[in-house]
Design a protein around this motif. Structure first.
Motif, short mmCIF file in Angstrom:
data_model
loop_
_atom_site.label_atom_id
_atom_site.label_comp_id
_atom_site.label_asym_id
_atom_site.label_seq_id
_atom_site.Cartn_x
_atom_site.Cartn_y
_atom_site.Cartn_z
N ASP A 341 -49.05 49.39 22.37
CA ASP A 341 -49.15 48.53 21.19
C ASP A 341 -49.23 49.29 19.88
OD1 ASP A 341 -50.68 46.69 19.13
OD2 ASP A 341 -49.86 45.35 20.65
N ASP A 342 -50.24 50.12 19.69
CA ASP A 342 -50.50 50.66 18.35
C ASP A 342 -50.80 52.15 18.42
OD1 ASP A 342 -50.90 50.27 15.54
OD2 ASP A 342 -53.05 50.45 15.87
N PRO A 343 -50.19 52.96 17.52
CA PRO A 343 -50.49 54.39 17.47
C PRO A 343 -51.37 54.76 16.27
CG PRO A 343 -48.37 54.02 16.46
CD PRO A 343 -48.95 52.65 16.79
N ALA A 344 -51.98 55.92 16.35
CA ALA A 344 -52.65 56.57 15.23
C ALA A 344 -52.47 58.07 15.43
CB ALA A 344 -54.13 56.20 15.18
N ILE A 345 -52.71 58.84 14.38
CA ILE A 345 -52.55 60.28 14.51
C ILE A 345 -53.78 60.99 13.96
CG2 ILE A 345 -51.25 60.42 12.33
CD1 ILE A 345 -49.70 62.80 13.64
N TRP A 346 -54.28 61.96 14.75
CA TRP A 346 -55.34 62.85 14.30
C TRP A 346 -54.70 64.20 13.98
CZ3 TRP A 346 -57.09 67.53 16.44
CH2 TRP A 346 -58.20 68.08 15.78
N VAL A 347 -54.91 64.67 12.74
CA VAL A 347 -54.30 65.91 12.28
C VAL A 347 -55.30 67.04 12.38
CG1 VAL A 347 -53.24 67.11 10.33
CG2 VAL A 347 -52.74 64.69 10.73
N GLY A 359 -52.59 56.39 21.24
CA GLY A 359 -51.81 55.18 21.46
C GLY A 359 -52.52 54.22 22.39
N THR A 360 -52.50 52.95 22.05
CA THR A 360 -53.18 51.98 22.91
C THR A 360 -52.26 51.48 24.00
OG1 THR A 360 -52.58 50.11 21.47
CG2 THR A 360 -54.68 51.20 21.03
N GLU A 588 -38.74 45.56 18.89
CA GLU A 588 -39.97 44.79 19.17
C GLU A 588 -41.23 45.59 18.86
OE1 GLU A 588 -40.79 41.59 20.51
OE2 GLU A 588 -38.77 41.08 19.88
N THR A 589 -41.20 46.33 17.74
CA THR A 589 -42.33 47.19 17.42
C THR A 589 -43.56 46.37 17.04
OG1 THR A 589 -41.01 49.10 16.76
CG2 THR A 589 -43.19 48.90 15.76
N ASP A 590 -44.67 46.70 17.67
CA ASP A 590 -45.97 46.14 17.30
C ASP A 590 -46.59 47.03 16.23
OD1 ASP A 590 -46.00 43.85 18.97
OD2 ASP A 590 -46.49 45.09 20.69
N GLY A 591 -47.27 48.09 16.66
CA GLY A 591 -47.98 48.93 15.72
C GLY A 591 -47.20 50.15 15.29
N LEU A 592 -47.63 50.72 14.15
CA LEU A 592 -47.05 51.96 13.65
C LEU A 592 -48.10 52.71 12.87
CD1 LEU A 592 -46.44 51.72 10.33
CD2 LEU A 592 -44.60 50.25 11.14
N LEU A 607 -43.49 59.39 10.86
CA LEU A 607 -43.65 57.97 11.14
C LEU A 607 -43.70 57.85 12.65
CD1 LEU A 607 -43.43 54.85 10.62
CD2 LEU A 607 -40.93 55.18 10.62
N ILE A 608 -44.71 57.16 13.17
CA ILE A 608 -44.84 56.96 14.62
C ILE A 608 -44.86 55.46 14.88
CG2 ILE A 608 -46.20 57.44 16.70
CD1 ILE A 608 -47.46 59.79 15.20
N VAL A 609 -44.01 54.99 15.79
CA VAL A 609 -43.89 53.55 16.04
C VAL A 609 -43.97 53.27 17.53
CG1 VAL A 609 -42.44 53.27 13.98
CG2 VAL A 609 -41.36 53.57 16.21
N GLN A 610 -44.48 52.10 17.86
CA GLN A 610 -44.44 51.62 19.24
C GLN A 610 -43.04 51.09 19.52
OE1 GLN A 610 -44.20 48.13 20.03
NE2 GLN A 610 -44.84 48.04 22.16
#
Length: 642
Positions: A341-347, A359-360, A588-592, A607-610
């Motif tokens: 569903d949804d990504p995030a990034i830790w740098v 990513g969930t 059909e992208t949910d989260g980004l 940019l990171i997308v589901q």
């Protein structure tokens, strides 16, 4: 010779036909014998374009036969072939060719051949087919020029393959997807211009599917045979002309039918003089339709020179979105279905190469990936939906990091930390009183670390997290609501603004600080560009400007807004397949999420997308990583960018 051709305008079989009255007209056309030979055992033929007509015919005994305008053989490719599908004007190693696909009946393989301008056949590839007996093939020239092949087997499975890489100008066979089609398929054809696949179920009718590799295999019955509709007789074959007219044959009553989806025209054409017109291939030459028909009883090919009473459709104007491609994709989640569903990034600010993608998997928990997409951790803590992360010196944790996710199993906010070894650990839950917790995003300011969560009923709640150790200390500091269901949101830590998506309506903004008197305002509406559902969104801070990137799920695209006066749309784009690297497109992208941090290979961030449909080959959902420079290049073309 000439035969009488009776044309009947029938009432609409389905709404797409668009006529209401019945009218019968009679006209005369030229129907000429094209080719016959004892024991030829033909099946399908097609007229090739060019100043001098040529015909390509299949035969179980003689293979593929190319004829000149006097119906004399020019060349032959030996074999036992019945099915025929082709696309002209294909560049293979800088040489114009006709690309042909046919079924080798002796070995149940797909033969891909090129027909050069000097009339010679070249076998490009032989594709073994192990699923089941092959029944039908049809080619599809995709919008960017790549060509894919639909292969339909005896049990009704449809298998789509990429077979031609337009960028590299060579044959490139890669499986895309498979789905359930129709049993005992009689034929298939593709309308390239409208990206529609048609399958014939003989005693039922013609089914229409979306041919785009990133589409759902939903189907619509566009013409039905008796007793389901008005069409009399079983359908044996189908052909689609360049402007989208659909042609089908019903051998029992010696008829050819044309359906025009754009104009709503439906006509039945009686072919007097033919016994069993089993197959048809219609082409459009000089604005006139010409057909090649095979009569199974007579084992002969016939040419319909001029269907002048039928006017070609005018193609609807379509807007072609800009396309970019992903650079990396993560490992797929564990199971098929709606999961990622949804990504995030830790740098990792010390060693950017060690940065992590979060990513969930809303069926399992939180997944942790490296920048190369490899799965590093799986934290199975419930149905987590959205995830976000904040890194700030005021956060009291080993790496000054806090990660949160909306947990639908517990109607809570799941909280995570990173240890010195960069492993993610689940530290606990923040209880909420939301009935159906859904979206989530974080906000960091001098006043603290905050989490926004929402409910499908439109409610938002804001929590301040004061501590995570030894126990989580959190307090709800604000509640407000949007008119209908939200999900995606993003807080701009620099300006103190929170952006929220209302899935069916548009984008809202409100102050991110917990001011109880703050009022939300809608800054963008769904429409021709932003198509509902409005899903994931994130703020990107560039060197000279800031942007809001939003998932426009209704048309599988992404919209970039300038975060300044009037919030102009700077660009909208799709993420298409990269055949060279074997990465499919995105739909059909949910989260980004986005990051402007310089990372190895991504000097301006990512940019990171589901990806809701992970194809090439078909696998469970995953996440795609895009070099931000590709997005920035599109932004720079906007009139709103100085």
């Amino acid at each position: 010779m000439k035969y009488s051709l009776v044309t009947t305008l029938l009432c609409s079989l389905l709404p797409i036909m668009g006529c209401h009255a019945q009218k019968t007209t009679t006209t005369t056309v030229n129907i000429n014998p094209l080719f016959s030979e004892p024991a030829f055992s033909g099946k399908q033929g097609v007229m090739l374009s060019g100043e001098e007509p040529k015909w390509l015919l299949t035969s179980e005994s003689k293979g593929l036969l190319l004829l000149d305008q006097q119906a004399q053989p020019l060349s032959r490719f030996n074999g036992n072939f019945e099915t025929l599908t082709m696309r002209e004007n294909v560049l293979l190693n800088e040489e114009q060719s006709t690309l042909i696909a046919t079924i080798d009946n002796e070995h149940n393989t797909i033969k891909l051949l090129s027909l050069k301008q000097d009339n010679t056949f070249t076998l490009q590839s032989s594709l073994p087919f192990e699923h089941s007996q092959l029944e039908s093939l049809c080619l599809f020239r995709q919008p960017l020029g790549d060509i894919s092949l639909f292969a339909v087997d005896a049990v009704g499975e449809v298998h789509q393959f990429i077979i031609y890489n337009a960028k590299q100008q060579h044959i490139d066979i890669q499986p895309i997807r498979s789905f359930v089609g129709v049993p005992e398929v009689q034929g298939c054809a593709v309308d390239d211009s409208r990206e529609q696949l048609y399958l014939v179920e003989g005693n039922i009718g013609v089914w229409q599917y979306d041919a785009n590799p990133e589409s759902d295999p939903m189907r619509t019955l566009i013409v039905a045979a008796n007793p389901f509709g008005q069409l009399q007789g079983d359908i044996s074959d189908i052909s689609v002309t360049a402007e989208g007219s659909v042609w089908i044959t019903t051998p029992e009553n010696q008829q050819l039918h044309v359906i025009q989806p754009i104009t709503g025209l439906y006509q039945s054409i009686t072919l007097d003089g033919l016994t069993e017109p089993e197959t048809v291939n219609v082409t459009l030459h000089n604005k006139r339709f010409q057909a090649v028909v095979f009569d199974a009883v007579q084992d002969s090919y016939w040419q319909v020179d001029d269907l002048k009473n039928i006017v070609p459709q005018k193609l609807l104007k379509t807007t072609t979105l800009a396309t970019i491609s992903a650079d990396v994709q993560t490992d797929p989640v564990l199971r098929f279905g709606d999961a990622a569903d949804d990504p995030a990034i830790w740098v990792d600010q010390q060693t950017p190469a060690n940065s992590l993608i979060l990513g969930t998997d809303k069926r399992v928990g939180l997944m942790v990936y490296g920048l190369d997409g490899a799965l590093l951790q799986s934290l199975e803590i419930g149905r987590v939906n959205n995830v976000d992360v904040r890194q700030h010196s005021s956060i009291n944790s080993p790496l000054n990091t806090i990660i949160t996710a909306s947990n639908r199993t517990k109607s809570s906010i799941s909280v995570f930390e990173l240890d010195e070894q960069r492993s993610v650990h689940h530290v606990g839950e923040i209880a909420t009183d939301l009935g159906d917790i859904y979206g989530l995003c974080m906000y960091q300011s001098d006043s603290g670390s905050y989490v926004f969560v929402n409910d499908k009923d439109g409610r938002y709640q804001q929590y301040r997290i004061s501590a995570t150790k030894p126990n989580i200390v959190a307090k709800k500091v604000r509640e407000f609501a949007l008119p209908s269901q939200p999900e995606g949101c993003s807080a701009d830590d620099r300006t103190g603004k929170l952006y929220m998506g209302e899935e069916d309506a548009g984008i809202w903004q409100i102050d991110a600080e917990p001011n109880p008197s703050a009022q939300a305002s809608r800054i963008a509406d769904v429409g021709d560009i932003l198509k509902d559902d409005v899903e994931g969104m994130e703020v990107y801070h560039g060197q000279n400007a800031s942007y809001l990137v939003v998932s426009s799920q209704g048309n599988n695209s992404f919209v970039v807004y300038g975060l300044w006066d009037d919030y102009p749309i700077l660009t909208n784009f799709r993420i298409d397949m990269d055949l060279t690297n074997g990465i499919d497109g995105v739909s059909e992208t949910d989260g980004l999420t986005v990051s402007a941090a310089a990372l190895p290979g991504y000097p301006q961030g990512v940019l990171i997308v589901q990806d809701g449909r992970n194809q090439l080959p078909q696998q469970p959902q995953n996440f795609k990583v895009v070099d931000w420079r590709k997005v920035q290049a599109l932004i720079e073309q906007s009139d709103h960018v100085n």
